[in-house]
Every structure is written in C-alpha cells, then in structure tokens.
Scaffold this active site. Structure first.
Site, PDB file in Angstrom:
ATOM      1  N   ARG A   1       1.089 -12.369   5.385  1.00 16.23           N
ATOM      2  CA  ARG A   1       1.845 -12.736   4.187  1.00 16.23           C
ATOM      3  C   ARG A   1       3.044 -13.563   4.636  1.00 16.23           C
ATOM      4  NH1 ARG A   1      -1.273 -12.369  -0.280  1.00 16.23           N
ATOM      5  NH2 ARG A   1      -2.233 -10.302  -0.501  1.00 16.23           N
TER       6      ARG A   1
ATOM      7  N   GLY B   1      13.271  -7.382 -12.376  1.00 13.93           N
ATOM      8  CA  GLY B   1      14.518  -8.123 -12.378  1.00 13.93           C
ATOM      9  C   GLY B   1      14.351  -9.592 -12.067  1.00 13.93           C
TER      10      GLY B   1
ATOM     11  N   GLU C   1     -13.209  -8.938  -1.123  1.00 13.69           N
ATOM     12  CA  GLU C   1     -12.341  -8.669   0.015  1.00 13.69           C
ATOM     13  C   GLU C   1     -12.912  -7.661   1.002  1.00 13.69           C
ATOM     14  OE1 GLU C   1      -8.231  -8.082  -0.833  1.00 13.69           O
ATOM     15  OE2 GLU C   1      -8.071 -10.030  -1.817  1.00 13.69           O
TER      16      GLU C   1
END
Length: 219
Positions: free
Chosen positions: A74, A126, A107
């Site tokens: 990632r 948020g 996957e």
C-alpha cells in the site's frame, strides 16, 4: 451524564445546509470536494473531504477458524499489509453481496456457501465519504476468478496466506496489523463467535440504510 439505552444507539442521518460545492481535484477512485456549510446556529464553515464509491471486505473463515488473507503493498503508507479480500463498490447499482463474492474469487480464488454481515462502517468520517461493509464468509470452496480479471500493479505482487482467528486477534491487539478492514472485521468476528455464534449475525442481504442515506446526500 447522559446514558444512552440500546434503542438510542443509532447514528442519525442528517445534513446541514450546503451553500456551495467546489470540486478541487478528481482522481481515478476519489474526488476531492470542498463544501461551504451552514451550521444550525448560522455559522458558515468550509469542509474538504473525499468522495468515495464505498467498498466491501470479506473475512473468509474455514472450518478450523483460519482466515484467508492477502499480503499487499500500500503505497500511501509504505507498508506491505496483511489484509482480507476487499474491493470497491464502483459498479453502478451492483448488489453489495455480488461485489463481495467477486472480490473473494478475484483475490484468493475462493467461494462460500454461507454469508453474513459482520459490520458496517464509515471508515474515516472526518475526511472521507467512504462506506464499508464487511462480510463473514463460511463454507469455503475453490472458485475461479472472472475471465476478464487480471492482477496488475500492486495486485500482481500480492500472495494468499492463512492465519487463525485467535492469532489475528492477538496481532491486532499487539499493534502488529493495521489494515482497517482486517482490524474491524477480525475483532467483530471474534466478538460474534463469543456472543451466541455466527448464526446470530445479520443476513447477507440485510439493508444498509446509512450508506443509502449517504449516497442520497452527496453532491
């Protein structure tokens, strides 16, 4: 002190008045938006956030309480994370469970005969309008990925691994695992197992009103 009863523990869909919306940037998956928002007492504020199509994740559990996982790089966090199968809800009008079945096959080359809803989440309320549903899949069996699917980029370098549910709980609580789909899904699965068993979970076709409310309110 305000003590909420179980009946009170429901997030309320509401939308403050949006006076204007500006698209600051558009990416392949997300759109960066700035809204001018009027608060209930008349204050004007500006809020930036990411519009996201939403996602599904799958905790695929075998008869020995082992979970099928992938290890995937990632780039934003510069880590190779241990994760459950997961993917975007970017096919317009697609049933959530259909998307989860597809991701499980793509996957980790698995299908499942028993599906339940583990948990529904706003992943980072948020800063992002991303909704996530995590399923529990049992009755696992081999399944082929769709014919038009090919792994590329990060997915070309991920592998399939397995770990026990108990070891995963320990690793999460030790701070060794960080993928939010994994953390939330594993802890929810462990709690469900200890509180009446998996058959007490919501059915796979349970409604997802928070996501539907979100989609209706977005520009």
């Amino acid at each position: 002190m305000i003590i909420l009863s179980r009946a009170d523990l429901v997030d309320a869909a509401t939308a403050w008045q949006v006076q204007s919306t500006d698209v600051l940037a558009e990416g392949q998956v997300t759109t960066y938006i700035e809204d001018a928002v009027l608060t209930p007492d008349g204050e004007r504020m500006r809020r930036q956030y990411l519009r996201h199509p939403g996602a599904v994740g799958v905790i695929a559990l075998d008869e020995d309480d082992r979970v099928a996982l992938v290890r995937q790089y990632r780039h934003p966090v510069r880590h190779r994370l241990i994760e459950p199968p997961a993917g975007l809800l970017d096919v317009d009008g697609e049933d959530y469970l259909v998307g989860a079945r597809r991701e499980l096959a793509e996957e980790v080359d698995l299908g499942a005969t028993d599906w339940r809803v583990l948990v529904d989440i706003f992943t980072s309320p948020g800063m992002a309008a991303e909704s996530l549903r995590i399923y529990l899949a049992r009755g696992l069996h081999a399944a082929d990925a769709p014919e038009d699917f090919s792994r590329n980029h990060e997915e070309a370098h991920m592998d399939t691994v397995w770990a026990s549910l108990d070891d995963l709980v320990d690793a999460v609580l030790a701070g060794d695992l960080h993928n939010p789909v994994l953390v939330m899904g594993i802890l929810a699965a462990a709690v469900a197992r200890s509180r009446g068993g998996f058959d007490t979970l919501r059915p796979a076709d349970a409604p997802w009103p928070a996501r539907e409310d979100l989609l209706r309110s977005l520009p």
